[in-house]
Design a protein around this motif. Sequence first.
Motif, PDB file in Angstrom:
ATOM      1  N   VAL A 254      26.575  85.531  62.567  1.00 57.06           N
ATOM      2  CA  VAL A 254      26.272  85.942  63.941  1.00 57.06           C
ATOM      3  C   VAL A 254      27.528  85.674  64.769  1.00 57.06           C
ATOM      4  CG1 VAL A 254      24.854  85.490  65.980  1.00 57.06           C
ATOM      5  CG2 VAL A 254      23.817  85.427  63.696  1.00 57.06           C
ATOM      6  N   PRO A 255      28.071  86.694  65.443  1.00 58.74           N
ATOM      7  CA  PRO A 255      29.278  86.498  66.246  1.00 58.74           C
ATOM      8  C   PRO A 255      29.070  85.456  67.355  1.00 58.74           C
ATOM      9  CG  PRO A 255      28.886  88.831  65.899  1.00 58.74           C
ATOM     10  CD  PRO A 255      27.665  88.113  65.391  1.00 58.74           C
ATOM     11  N   VAL A 256      30.132  84.726  67.609  1.00 56.46           N
ATOM     12  CA  VAL A 256      30.100  83.634  68.575  1.00 56.46           C
ATOM     13  C   VAL A 256      31.111  83.945  69.666  1.00 56.46           C
ATOM     14  CG1 VAL A 256      30.712  81.188  68.846  1.00 56.46           C
ATOM     15  CG2 VAL A 256      29.463  81.938  66.810  1.00 56.46           C
ATOM     16  N   ASP A 257      30.811  83.601  70.908  1.00 52.20           N
ATOM     17  CA  ASP A 257      31.733  83.767  72.022  1.00 52.20           C
ATOM     18  C   ASP A 257      33.070  83.084  71.694  1.00 52.20           C
ATOM     19  OD1 ASP A 257      31.316  84.221  75.342  1.00 52.20           O
ATOM     20  OD2 ASP A 257      33.002  82.969  74.685  1.00 52.20           O
ATOM     21  N   ALA A 258      34.173  83.771  72.004  1.00 50.26           N
ATOM     22  CA  ALA A 258      35.497  83.251  71.655  1.00 50.26           C
ATOM     23  C   ALA A 258      35.779  81.903  72.316  1.00 50.26           C
ATOM     24  CB  ALA A 258      36.573  84.271  72.045  1.00 50.26           C
ATOM     25  N   ASN A 259      35.106  81.616  73.440  1.00 49.95           N
ATOM     26  CA  ASN A 259      35.335  80.347  74.140  1.00 49.95           C
ATOM     27  C   ASN A 259      34.526  79.195  73.563  1.00 49.95           C
ATOM     28  OD1 ASN A 259      37.031  81.554  76.057  1.00 49.95           O
ATOM     29  ND2 ASN A 259      35.223  82.312  77.156  1.00 49.95           N
ATOM     30  N   MET A 260      33.622  79.501  72.634  1.00 51.95           N
ATOM     31  CA  MET A 260      32.727  78.452  72.162  1.00 51.95           C
ATOM     32  C   MET A 260      33.408  77.601  71.082  1.00 51.95           C
ATOM     33  SD  MET A 260      28.812  78.826  71.002  1.00 51.95           S
ATOM     34  CE  MET A 260      27.800  77.373  70.818  1.00 51.95           C
ATOM     35  N   ASP A 261      33.182  76.301  71.173  1.00 54.82           N
ATOM     36  CA  ASP A 261      33.679  75.360  70.177  1.00 54.82           C
ATOM     37  C   ASP A 261      32.979  75.647  68.839  1.00 54.82           C
ATOM     38  OD1 ASP A 261      34.267  73.125  68.649  1.00 54.82           O
ATOM     39  OD2 ASP A 261      34.268  71.787  70.383  1.00 54.82           O
ATOM     40  N   LEU A 262      33.768  75.863  67.778  1.00 55.02           N
ATOM     41  CA  LEU A 262      33.170  76.202  66.475  1.00 55.02           C
ATOM     42  C   LEU A 262      32.291  75.066  65.929  1.00 55.02           C
ATOM     43  CD1 LEU A 262      35.756  78.204  64.341  1.00 55.02           C
ATOM     44  CD2 LEU A 262      33.667  79.014  65.457  1.00 55.02           C
ATOM     45  N   GLU A 263      32.624  73.828  66.279  1.00 60.13           N
ATOM     46  CA  GLU A 263      31.766  72.705  65.861  1.00 60.13           C
ATOM     47  C   GLU A 263      30.356  72.891  66.410  1.00 60.13           C
ATOM     48  OE1 GLU A 263      33.329  69.024  67.238  1.00 60.13           O
ATOM     49  OE2 GLU A 263      34.744  68.819  65.575  1.00 60.13           O
ATOM     50  N   HIS A 264      30.291  73.295  67.680  1.00 55.84           N
ATOM     51  CA  HIS A 264      28.980  73.486  68.308  1.00 55.84           C
ATOM     52  C   HIS A 264      28.249  74.658  67.659  1.00 55.84           C
ATOM     53  CE1 HIS A 264      30.491  71.360  72.213  1.00 55.84           C
ATOM     54  NE2 HIS A 264      30.537  70.589  71.141  1.00 55.84           N
ATOM     55  N   ALA A 265      29.001  75.733  67.403  1.00 52.15           N
ATOM     56  CA  ALA A 265      28.397  76.915  66.785  1.00 52.15           C
ATOM     57  C   ALA A 265      27.831  76.562  65.408  1.00 52.15           C
ATOM     58  CB  ALA A 265      29.421  78.031  66.669  1.00 52.15           C
ATOM     59  N   ALA A 266      28.584  75.740  64.660  1.00 53.14           N
ATOM     60  CA  ALA A 266      28.122  75.366  63.319  1.00 53.14           C
ATOM     61  C   ALA A 266      26.762  74.685  63.390  1.00 53.14           C
ATOM     62  CB  ALA A 266      29.145  74.436  62.655  1.00 53.14           C
ATOM     63  N   LEU A 267      26.588  73.781  64.349  1.00 52.23           N
ATOM     64  CA  LEU A 267      25.331  73.035  64.444  1.00 52.23           C
ATOM     65  C   LEU A 267      24.161  73.946  64.810  1.00 52.23           C
ATOM     66  CD1 LEU A 267      26.215  69.587  66.029  1.00 52.23           C
ATOM     67  CD2 LEU A 267      26.560  70.422  63.739  1.00 52.23           C
TER      68      LEU A 267
END
Length: 320
Positions: A107-120
């Motif tokens: 699922v695409p993630v906003d470019a400004n989002m921290d990938l650590e947060h996206a992973a969780l």
Amino acid sequence: VAGVCHTDVLAVRDARVTPLVLGHEGAGIVEAVGRDVGGLQEGTPVLLCWKAPCGRCRRCAVGEFEHCESPLDTEEPRVHRGGEFLPRLLNTGCFSDYVVVPAGAVVPVDANMDLEHAALVGCGVATGVGAVLKTARVEAGASVAVWGAGGVGLNVVTGAELAHASVIVAIDPSAERRELAVARGATHAVFPEEALDTIGKVSDGAGVDYAFEVVGRPDVMQQALLSLRRAGTLVLIGAAARDALMHFRPREFMSKQQRIVGCIYGSLRPQADLPLLLALVQQGRIPVSGLIGDRIQPDDLPVAFQGAFTTGVRTVVKFG
Ligand SMILES: [Zn+2]
Ligand SMILES: [Zn+2]
């Protein structure tokens, strides 16, 4: 980036096949896109979803992607070692520098989002918040108890807060986790031994409307069932051992018209619901930074599995 989830640890106990590439809560950057894949570009940050629907079964055909009958059917032999197919935990195996997954598993993630947060969001947030909002569909004003305040349990607390539950009781032996639960909106946070007493007191002896078991132990499930009021619902999220049995009194259960519901991946429809959860994280309405403890290198993973990293709730592994 990958989070070390309890399921990775349990997989060592429950694995049907070995060797097995572990890791199922992750995020990264798209390195290459397959020929027939539309809508994804190289360089796009994405989160990994370990329950990609197959798109072909009867449930998928009617749009009930959360009940896909064969989500692992998307698994093709994508990873090899010495010419032999190497299976991966939950179709993901993200304790590795690269993963190859079907398009429906990102699922695409906003470019400004921290990938650590996206992973969780890919496992802990999806499962915990989804269990409340999608599996149980907790109503405003309802009372909730959650057994286990780890990466998933704390997100059950957050889900209950988002659902405007009136009472949220978090149960965990760890003082640190109980504090985190209160910071996320739990109205009460207690030791397992105090759970039924506390729930009795806050509900005038009636019990809670919803109990969530995130531990995976039959004795805890039995206790959670005892905490329910008439017409209450027990949601089973924790993974029990494959041969575990749960005992309860069906007569009382029947008379009280209660329900026990199983929950996998928060009953989410990944492509529809994960973007909404990502937005709530970005708005700060689902707090994730407080979940992250140690940040480790891939070489430290075996040590992490021995429980050596105990600060915070999630140990995060950085690749590349
Ligand atoms: Zn997980
Ligand atoms: Zn399907």
